[in-house]
Design an enzyme around this catalytic site. Structure first.
Site, short mmCIF file in Angstrom:
data_model
loop_
_atom_site.label_atom_id
_atom_site.label_comp_id
_atom_site.label_asym_id
_atom_site.label_seq_id
_atom_site.Cartn_x
_atom_site.Cartn_y
_atom_site.Cartn_z
N ILE A 14 40.23 37.43 36.54
CA ILE A 14 41.53 37.44 35.86
C ILE A 14 41.99 36.02 35.57
CG2 ILE A 14 43.96 38.06 36.12
CD1 ILE A 14 43.02 40.45 37.83
N SER A 138 49.86 42.74 43.15
CA SER A 138 48.93 43.87 43.13
C SER A 138 49.65 45.13 43.57
CB SER A 138 47.76 43.59 44.09
OG SER A 138 46.95 44.73 44.27
N TYR A 151 43.50 41.63 52.51
CA TYR A 151 44.02 41.42 51.16
C TYR A 151 45.39 42.08 50.99
CZ TYR A 151 44.26 41.61 46.04
OH TYR A 151 44.66 41.50 44.73
N LYS A 155 48.91 40.21 50.03
CA LYS A 155 49.68 40.54 48.83
C LYS A 155 51.08 41.05 49.18
CE LYS A 155 47.02 39.41 45.40
NZ LYS A 155 47.41 38.30 44.49
#
Length: 334
Positions: A14, A138, A151, A155
């Site tokens: 990204i 996210s 993760y 986030k």
């Protein structure tokens, strides 16, 4: 009018697609990441798209190095107008199989890397009373899922600290903006370069989106920064709403589908459990350029009605009002 833009994690995925998307506007784009091979290839993409690139190798977990990178960007490209945090790393594994060192490293890159980037950006933007910080969030920052506890935790932390900074900027009456863009599953090379202890090759949670579409969303957010957060894609919407409205159902559903839904039937390589880009860049000093897209190009979505609708609230409201008015007129005639 061209801007000076910083994109972290710009060597692939990204971040790479976002750097190119800014370049298409004619922007000057500083490319921050660890992997020199990917950064040099990203610089070539930025030039081809019409932008001016600056390669700045840096580990976002190193606060002093990030500060030095920001100094270099302003010295060579000019005052930073937009800072877009994208860089991350992670490990695909059940929580019980993670080590404390792995958890710490994921947190340092994926959470503290955003903190360091935001600090470097705001220390320059606030005295000028201008600038935008875009955080790549996210759906997993709103709802945790199996195999990605490190993760998800990072986030969630990004969401919390970004909201705190947003309110501080508002309290100060600052014209500097910070916004977060929560993304769904995306077809990036992360599913080949992240450390993986599951024994099977991972995949994004379907539906899978094109990184170029996500890049367009990040650029759009930089141009409309007064919205505090953006939900991108239908899966993000139902993940967020499900977590808020019926978390018990989400627990049950993810317990049943969350593991197999993230894994293919193909076995992972023998070194996947110890390799990945956690401690060193996946491309290495003279290795492979992974690019923006992963191995799921035949499955990826390049358009989503929710994304269009999220940008056109006014038009939809006007259309709805017109429809209601038209129905009312019809009834009066009858």
């Amino acid at each position: 009018m061209s801007r000076t833009v910083v994109v972290t994690g710009a060597s692939g995925g990204i971040g790479r697609a976002t750097a190119v998307a800014f370049a298409r506007r004619g922007d000057r784009v500083a490319l921050l990441a660890r992997g020199v091979t990917g950064l040099e290839a990203a610089a070539a993409d930025v030039r081809a798209a019409g932008g001016i690139p600056l390669v700045v190798p840096v580990d976002m977990a190193d606060a002093e190095a990030v500060e030095a990178a920001a100094e270099r960007v302003e010295a060579e490209l000019g005052p930073i107008d937009v800072w877009c945090n994208v860089a991350f790393s992670s490990v695909f594994a059940p929580f019980a199989d993670l080590t404390a060192a792995e958890y710490r490293r994921v947190t340092e890159v994926t959470y503290l890397g955003f903190v360091h980037g935001t600090m470097a950006a705001l220390s320059r933007m606030r005295p000028r009373d201008a600038g935008v910080v875009v955080q790549t969030g996210s759906a997993l920052g709103r709802r945790g899922i199996p195999l990605q506890s490190a993760y998800c935790g990072a986030k969630h932390a990004v969401k919390g600290f970004t909201e705190a900074v947003h309110t501080e900027l508002r309290a100060a009456g600052s014209n500097v903006a910070i916004t977060r863009v929560d993304l769904p599953g995306v077809n990036t090379p992360q599913f080949d370069w992240l450390r993986n202890k599951t024994g099977r090759k991972p995949q994004p949670v379907a539906p899978i989106y094109a990184p170029e579409l996500m890049a367009d969303c990040l650029v759009h957010a930089s141009e409309h920064p007064r919205r505090r957060a953006w939900w991108v894609g239908v899966p993000t919407v139902y993940t967020v709403l499900g977590a808020e409205v019926w978390p018990q159902f989400m627990d049950w559903y993810l317990a049943r589908t969350g593991v197999d839904g993230q894994l293919t039937d193909e076995p992972a390589s023998d070194d996947a459990a110890t390799a990945g880009n956690l401690d060193a860049p996946a491309d290495g000093p003279a290795g492979r350029d992974y690019g923006a897209e992963g191995r799921f190009a035949d499955q990826q979505w390049s358009w989503d009605a929710q994304i269009w609708a999220s940008r056109h609230h006014g038009l939809l409201a006007a259309a709805a009002a017109g429809a209601v008015g038209g129905l009312a007129a019809l009834r009066r005639r009858r």
